[in-house]
Design a protein around this motif. Structure first.
Motif, mmCIF file in Angstrom:
data_model
loop_
_atom_site.group_PDB
_atom_site.id
_atom_site.type_symbol
_atom_site.label_atom_id
_atom_site.label_comp_id
_atom_site.label_asym_id
_atom_site.label_seq_id
_atom_site.Cartn_x
_atom_site.Cartn_y
_atom_site.Cartn_z
ATOM 1 N N GLN A 44 92.186 -10.416 61.842
ATOM 2 C CA GLN A 44 92.698 -9.092 62.141
ATOM 3 C C GLN A 44 92.100 -8.105 61.147
ATOM 4 N N LYS A 45 92.291 -6.808 61.415
ATOM 5 C CA LYS A 45 91.747 -5.782 60.541
ATOM 6 C C LYS A 45 92.218 -5.990 59.103
ATOM 7 N N SER A 46 93.491 -6.327 58.923
ATOM 8 C CA SER A 46 94.022 -6.535 57.568
ATOM 9 C C SER A 46 93.338 -7.709 56.867
ATOM 10 N N ASP A 47 92.921 -8.727 57.644
ATOM 11 C CA ASP A 47 92.197 -9.867 57.065
ATOM 12 C C ASP A 47 90.845 -9.421 56.514
ATOM 13 N N ALA A 81 81.765 -5.391 64.224
ATOM 14 C CA ALA A 81 81.136 -6.456 65.013
ATOM 15 C C ALA A 81 82.155 -7.369 65.697
ATOM 16 N N PHE A 82 83.281 -7.632 65.034
ATOM 17 C CA PHE A 82 84.186 -8.672 65.524
ATOM 18 C C PHE A 82 85.534 -8.183 66.059
ATOM 19 N N LEU A 83 85.872 -6.921 65.835
ATOM 20 C CA LEU A 83 87.149 -6.411 66.352
ATOM 21 C C LEU A 83 86.909 -5.551 67.589
ATOM 22 N N TRP A 84 87.827 -5.630 68.548
ATOM 23 C CA TRP A 84 87.795 -4.748 69.691
ATOM 24 C C TRP A 84 88.155 -3.352 69.205
#
Length: 89
Positions: A44-47, A81-84
């Protein structure tokens, strides 16, 4: 594509944060420098915001992405790159 020269073409893609990723393809259009790992990262973004630089480097290397910039630039690149888009906001 021309049949002379090396037979490779380079296509550059701009990712969030202004970094470019080059995709090199051969005459038969097979990627030469990118391998999609079996699993898509499920962070997730927080990660990404708290991920140490060494872990970002490992993730980017696994996906054949550039290891350019400081840790904040790498975080932005990984999130782009990896989050919608709905997860990135």
């Amino acid at each position: 594509m021309s049949t002379t020269g090396t037979g490779f073409s380079n296509h550059a893609f701009t990712m969030p944060g202004g970094l470019q990723v080059n995709e090199q393809t051969s005459k038969n259009n097979t990627p030469c420098n990118f391998q999609m790992p079996l699993h898509y990262p499920r962070y997730q973004k927080s990660d990404y915001e708290s991920m140490p630089e060494w872990k970002l480097d490992c993730l980017m290397k696994q996906y054949g992405l550039p290891l350019i910039g400081d840790v904040n630039q790498k975080r932005k690149f990984a999130m782009g790159a990896f989050l919608w888009p709905s997860q990135y906001e």
